[in-house]
Enzyme design. Structure first.
Site, short mmCIF file in Angstrom:
data_model
loop_
_atom_site.label_atom_id
_atom_site.label_comp_id
_atom_site.label_asym_id
_atom_site.label_seq_id
_atom_site.Cartn_x
_atom_site.Cartn_y
_atom_site.Cartn_z
N SER A 190 74.09 -53.40 34.99
CA SER A 190 73.64 -51.68 35.22
C SER A 190 74.71 -51.09 34.88
CB SER A 190 74.08 -52.65 36.95
OG SER A 190 75.37 -52.16 37.59
N THR A 238 64.26 -53.22 37.30
CA THR A 238 64.80 -54.84 37.98
C THR A 238 66.08 -55.58 36.74
OG1 THR A 238 63.79 -54.80 39.73
CG2 THR A 238 64.58 -57.13 38.82
N LYS A 270 64.97 -57.58 45.45
CA LYS A 270 63.50 -58.28 45.39
C LYS A 270 64.20 -59.34 45.31
CE LYS A 270 63.99 -53.96 42.29
NZ LYS A 270 64.24 -53.21 41.00
N CYS A 325 71.98 -51.03 31.20
CA CYS A 325 70.62 -50.68 30.85
C CYS A 325 70.50 -49.60 32.20
CB CYS A 325 70.41 -51.91 32.16
SG CYS A 325 68.28 -51.93 32.04
N SER A 375 64.23 -55.47 33.09
CA SER A 375 64.01 -54.85 31.77
C SER A 375 66.19 -55.15 31.49
CB SER A 375 64.84 -53.44 32.28
OG SER A 375 65.88 -53.08 34.08
N GLY A 380 63.29 -64.71 42.92
CA GLY A 380 63.33 -63.27 42.69
C GLY A 380 62.79 -62.45 41.47
N THR A 437 68.35 -50.66 35.54
CA THR A 437 69.30 -51.25 36.42
C THR A 437 70.37 -50.34 37.51
OG1 THR A 437 68.69 -53.23 35.08
CG2 THR A 437 70.71 -54.04 36.37
#
Length: 189
Positions: A167, A10, A44, A170, A135, A56, A173
């Site tokens: 994204s 996340t 989330k 990572c 993360s 979140g 993500t």
């Protein structure tokens, strides 16, 4: 050997561009262990307390849901006072034997405050009007910093783009991004 199944991932990013331009974004990936994507479209980020608070979470999904519920009850207890509710939750988190093992971080924000609530029972008010956890949090934070300071993008645009950038870097993500915002007086979207 630890037999506990751990769920990673996340990235959450929250941005405030003034009292009437607030947004929080989160990706949708839930990863089990180091190699398996279990879900792509998890939500989330949430609006809580009559749509006046954005929240979140990052960390264990079950733990985060539990903490969000407890935080909502603290908001009710303190008539929507975000800081009091956060401090009360952090104190409970630190002192309650069962809660001490919860593995999650939360970002919460309303028109007045932006806070991180940590699993160590800490309440942190960041220096900047943006913050990111999870993360991919460092990547999203760096992107939000650049976008905030060098563009005229709205809070919603910054939060979304920061997550999109995270994204692309990572592996925990994804680009299935949910953005929630508060804007205008009393209006939420």
């Amino acid at each position: 050997m630890d037999n506990k199944i751990s769920f990673h991932a996340t990235t959450i990013c929250a941005v405030r561009r003034g009292p009437d331009d607030l947004a929080i974004a989160g990706d949708g990936q839930v990863t089990m262990g180091e190699t398996s994507i279990m879900k792509n479209g998890a939500k989330k980020v949430r609006k809580i307390y009559k749509g006046q608070v954005l929240s979140g979470f990052a960390g264990s999904v079950a733990d985060a849901f539990s903490l969000t519920e407890k935080f909502e009850s603290k908001l009710d207890e303190h008539s929507g006072n975000l800081k009091k509710a956060a401090v009360d939750l952090a104190q409970m988190w630190r002192s309650d034997r069962g809660m001490r093992n919860l593995e999650a971080l939360m970002i919460v924000m309303d028109r007045d405050s932006l806070l991180i609530i940590s699993g160590n029972g800490e309440v942190i008010e960041p220096d900047q009007p943006f913050v990111a956890i999870g993360s991919g949090g460092n990547y999203a934070y760096a992107a939000a910093n650049a976008l905030y300071n060098h563009t005229d993008m709205s809070a919603e645009e910054i939060a979304h783009e920061a997550l999109r950038i995270a994204s692309s870097i990572c592996v925990y993500t994804n680009d299935n991004i949910t953005v929630l915002k508060l804007d205008g007086e009393g209006g939420d979207k």
